[in-house]
Design a protein around this motif. Structure first.
Motif, short mmCIF file in Angstrom:
data_model
loop_
_atom_site.label_atom_id
_atom_site.label_comp_id
_atom_site.label_asym_id
_atom_site.label_seq_id
_atom_site.Cartn_x
_atom_site.Cartn_y
_atom_site.Cartn_z
N VAL A 92 85.60 136.25 126.13
CA VAL A 92 86.58 136.57 125.10
C VAL A 92 86.02 137.65 124.17
O VAL A 92 84.87 137.59 123.74
N HIS A 150 83.26 128.04 124.70
CA HIS A 150 84.56 128.30 125.35
C HIS A 150 84.79 129.80 125.47
O HIS A 150 85.17 130.31 126.54
N ALA A 151 84.57 130.53 124.38
CA ALA A 151 84.81 131.98 124.38
C ALA A 151 83.85 132.70 125.31
O ALA A 151 84.23 133.65 126.02
N SER A 198 82.38 131.56 128.04
CA SER A 198 82.66 131.30 129.45
C SER A 198 83.85 132.10 129.95
O SER A 198 84.04 132.26 131.16
N ARG A 199 84.64 132.64 129.03
CA ARG A 199 85.83 133.42 129.40
C ARG A 199 85.71 134.88 128.98
O ARG A 199 86.69 135.62 129.04
N SER A 201 95.58 127.92 123.28
CA SER A 201 95.00 127.55 124.57
C SER A 201 93.69 126.80 124.38
O SER A 201 93.37 125.87 125.14
N PHE A 202 92.90 127.18 123.37
CA PHE A 202 91.66 126.46 123.08
C PHE A 202 91.96 125.02 122.68
O PHE A 202 91.32 124.07 123.17
N GLU A 261 93.13 122.89 125.67
CA GLU A 261 92.02 122.56 126.57
C GLU A 261 91.20 121.41 126.01
O GLU A 261 90.80 120.50 126.75
N LEU A 314 94.86 132.78 122.31
CA LEU A 314 93.52 132.18 122.31
C LEU A 314 93.50 130.86 121.55
O LEU A 314 92.95 129.86 122.03
#
Length: 321
Positions: free
Chosen positions: A90, A84-85, A87-88, A102-103, A106, A99
């Motif tokens: 982070v 996740h991190a 792909s963004r 929102s994680f 999702e 963060l």
């Protein structure tokens, strides 16, 4: 030795958990911080997991006795977050304020179960405790993150195998698998506990199976049923210091899944065998304290689930309408 070479040595070390953790605790403060910062910069999941494992083993309640299943679950949960991190893009050391929440939102929107989301949250919180231990950051983006409330009652999530299910599985199982089923369904052992059993833990005279390191490192004795005693005698005995089984917990789960497909029994995971044990004991008249001792529960609140499953009064009342 350069920092990169030192990092590679630590991550690739294949010794036991305690020895791997010791490599990290023996680092100087400066080197520990450099390795952690570099791993965050590169989103290096192997090094980040090795750091997290070292922190968990050193400071966690279970310490070096944490089961392979627990460590694997945390590593998988951490991997989900790092994907996740990544792909963004982070910045792990200076994360955005939202963060954490929102994680979680999702993952919930993706249909993940409350249990899965809670496990992933625990894994990420553990990562950030490890990063603060290493002196890499002071941030804690998950401190106020809360998963959505689980509206499913505990007894509805953890259904046991029925008597008919168990008998069908036992009838179709090979001798060693049959013994595993009975260790779960009669002795109430967890997967990690039955795989850790050595022949010296099986006492036919006292009719008990000794669990030397259960959940939380607790020891206990589980009563051996007559059926289980026969299965164990047929399986062994082996050398006292030898384990009864030499397969992994993943292999145990695969065996049960295949057996369920073969017999038409709904797969409820290996842990549902323990639920069968607790439910049958309570229905047979054992009180909650006796069931808790047999299963190694630390509190009676966990054991009360079996009372819920065993309560037939509502079913009988409505059935007579």
């Amino acid at each position: 030795m350069t920092t990169g070479e030192r990092s590679t040595e630590i991550v690739r070390y294949t010794g036991d958990t305690l020895s791997r953790s010791r490599l990290w605790t023996e680092l100087s403060e400066g080197e520990l911080r450099r390795l952690a910062v570099a791993a965050c910069r590169d989103h290096d999941r192997d090094t980040l997991w090795a750091l997290t494992e070292a922190y968990f083993t050193t400071y966690g309640a279970s310490g070096a006795k944490a089961s392979a299943h627990t460590l694997r679950a945390y590593r998988q949960g951490l991997g989900v977050f790092l994907t996740h991190a990544g792909s963004r893009a982070v910045n792990l050391l200076r994360p955005a304020r939202d963060l954490g929440p929102s994680f979680l939102r999702e993952r919930e929107a993706a249909g993940k179960s409350p249990g899965t989301v809670r496990l992933e949250l625990a894994a990420v919180r553990l990562l950030y405790r490890a990063l603060r231990w290493a002196g890499a950051t002071t941030d804690d983006p998950f401190s106020d993150a809360r998963p959505a409330r689980d509206t499913t009652a505990p007894w509805d999530k953890r259904q046991p195998y029925s008597e008919e299910d168990l008998q069908a599985l036992l009838a179709a199982a090979e001798p060693d698998t049959r013994t595993m089923l009975l260790l779960g369904a009669h002795a109430g052992l967890r997967v990690s506990e039955l795989l850790a059993l050595e022949w010296c833990d099986v006492d036919f005279g006292a009719r008990v199976v000794r669990v030397r390191s259960g959940k939380g490192g607790k020891a206990r004795q589980a009563v051996m049923s007559g059926t289980l005693a026969l299965a164990l005698r047929a399986l062994g005995p082996g050398q006292p210091e030898h384990r009864l089984f030499t397969i992994s917990d993943v292999a145990v789960r695969k065996r049960l899944r295949v057996l369920c497909l073969k017999t038409g029994v709904t797969y409820r995971a290996v842990h549902a065998l323990r639920h069968y044990s607790g439910t049958k004991l309570y229905r047979a008249g054992s009180d909650l304290e006796a069931v808790a001792r047999h299963l190694g529960h630390s509190t009676l609140e966990t054991t009360r689930i079996y009372a819920k499953w065993s309560d037939e009064s509502l079913r009988n009342s409505v059935g007579q309408w």
